[in-house]
Scaffold this motif. Structure first.
Motif, PDB file in Angstrom:
ATOM      1  N   GLY A 204      26.968 -56.128 -10.079  1.00 55.36           N
ATOM      2  CA  GLY A 204      26.750 -56.431 -11.493  1.00 55.36           C
ATOM      3  C   GLY A 204      26.787 -57.914 -11.802  1.00 55.36           C
ATOM      4  N   TRP A 205      26.518 -58.753 -10.809  1.00 55.69           N
ATOM      5  CA  TRP A 205      26.520 -60.210 -10.974  1.00 55.69           C
ATOM      6  C   TRP A 205      27.877 -60.757 -11.426  1.00 55.69           C
ATOM      7  CZ3 TRP A 205      22.867 -62.985  -8.828  1.00 55.69           C
ATOM      8  CH2 TRP A 205      21.600 -62.428  -8.644  1.00 55.69           C
TER       9      TRP A 205
ATOM     10  N   SER B 140      10.293 -59.528  -7.003  1.00 54.90           N
ATOM     11  CA  SER B 140      11.522 -58.776  -6.726  1.00 54.90           C
ATOM     12  C   SER B 140      12.251 -58.331  -7.981  1.00 54.90           C
ATOM     13  CB  SER B 140      12.474 -59.646  -5.892  1.00 54.90           C
ATOM     14  OG  SER B 140      11.894 -59.989  -4.668  1.00 54.90           O
ATOM     15  N   TYR B 141      11.693 -58.588  -9.151  1.00 53.80           N
ATOM     16  CA  TYR B 141      12.390 -58.291 -10.406  1.00 53.80           C
ATOM     17  C   TYR B 141      12.908 -56.855 -10.412  1.00 53.80           C
ATOM     18  CZ  TYR B 141      13.570 -58.142 -15.316  1.00 53.80           C
ATOM     19  OH  TYR B 141      14.256 -58.020 -16.491  1.00 53.80           O
ATOM     20  N   GLY B 142      14.199 -56.727 -10.727  1.00 53.92           N
ATOM     21  CA  GLY B 142      14.815 -55.414 -10.832  1.00 53.92           C
ATOM     22  C   GLY B 142      15.276 -54.814  -9.516  1.00 53.92           C
TER      23      GLY B 142
ATOM     24  N   CYS C  45      23.092 -56.340  -7.613  1.00 48.56           N
ATOM     25  CA  CYS C  45      22.726 -57.640  -8.183  1.00 48.56           C
ATOM     26  C   CYS C  45      21.204 -57.763  -8.114  1.00 48.56           C
ATOM     27  CB  CYS C  45      23.396 -58.785  -7.426  1.00 48.56           C
ATOM     28  SG  CYS C  45      25.173 -58.892  -7.658  1.00 48.56           S
ATOM     29  N   PRO C  46      20.508 -57.012  -8.981  1.00 44.46           N
ATOM     30  CA  PRO C  46      19.044 -57.045  -8.926  1.00 44.46           C
ATOM     31  C   PRO C  46      18.495 -58.388  -9.401  1.00 44.46           C
ATOM     32  CG  PRO C  46      19.779 -55.804 -10.835  1.00 44.46           C
ATOM     33  CD  PRO C  46      21.014 -56.154 -10.048  1.00 44.46           C
ATOM     34  N   GLU C  47      17.337 -58.739  -8.880  1.00 42.25           N
ATOM     35  CA  GLU C  47      16.660 -59.974  -9.294  1.00 42.25           C
ATOM     36  C   GLU C  47      16.406 -59.897 -10.795  1.00 42.25           C
ATOM     37  OE1 GLU C  47      15.632 -63.614  -8.945  1.00 42.25           O
ATOM     38  OE2 GLU C  47      16.033 -62.522  -7.101  1.00 42.25           O
ATOM     39  N   ARG C  48      16.576 -61.029 -11.447  1.00 37.28           N
ATOM     40  CA  ARG C  48      16.412 -61.075 -12.895  1.00 37.28           C
ATOM     41  C   ARG C  48      15.855 -62.431 -13.302  1.00 37.28           C
ATOM     42  NH1 ARG C  48      22.864 -61.779 -14.352  1.00 37.28           N
ATOM     43  NH2 ARG C  48      23.102 -63.671 -13.148  1.00 37.28           N
TER      44      ARG C  48
END
Length: 175
Positions: free
Chosen positions: A40-41, A104-106, A116-119
């Protein structure tokens, strides 16, 4: 080469370079981002992160991707036999980050911590935009602390870094 630092601005291709180098050499790649970020970053506490980095740095062989100079940075520098610096122009790094976000978004990239998905992150883009002015001088000072028995390789173009990996792979030997 047994302990290798891969450093430079975000978007320079450190993680990709480290993964490719690991595939060629058989030396395990370690992402400092994966050690730092929690799901969750959520950032790690400094002492916890320092302990993780120190434990990883004390392994006999590694390719360590990332800067984090104030976190066991001196230990990593002292233990490394090689530092690879991807000293690429700001434009190249910004384009690299934008391509990464778009492709890679999401999704969680291989070198990142779980969940920690790309955002898209405006603060992160600002960090990359100002890297050469603010962070690069710190990285230069850090790398100037290398000993004469350590190797520094500096690539100012992605094509030169790619050619190095190609030549290393073709030679079948690790320098």
């Amino acid at each position: 080469m047994q302990r290798i630092l891969v450093m430079g601005s975000s978007g320079a291709g450190k993680s990709t370079f480290a993964r490719k180098l690991a595939a060629i050499t058989g030396i395990p790649a370690i992402s400092l981002d994966a050690l730092y970020w929690k799901p969750g970053w959520m950032p790690s506490e400094d002492a916890e992160f320092d302990a993780r980095v120190a434990a990883a740095a004390n392994a006999p062989r590694w390719i360590m991707d990332g800067n984090y100079l104030s976190h066991a940075g001196r230990l990593r520098r002292d233990l490394a036999d090689t530092a690879i610096w991807l000293d690429l122009p700001r434009r190249t790094c910004m384009i690299g980050v934008m391509i990464r976000v778009m492709t890679s978004y999401g999704r969680v990239r291989p070198e990142m911590a779980l969940d920690c998905p790309e955002r898209f992150d405006a603060d992160f883009l600002h960090y990359v935009w100002t890297f050469r002015r603010i962070q690069r001088p710190r990285l230069v000072d850090f790398l100037e602390g290398l000993r004469s028995d350590q190797t520094l390789m500096r690539f100012t173009r992605r094509s030169d870094a790619d050619r190095y990996l190609h030549d290393l792979s073709a030679s079948g030997s690790v320098h």
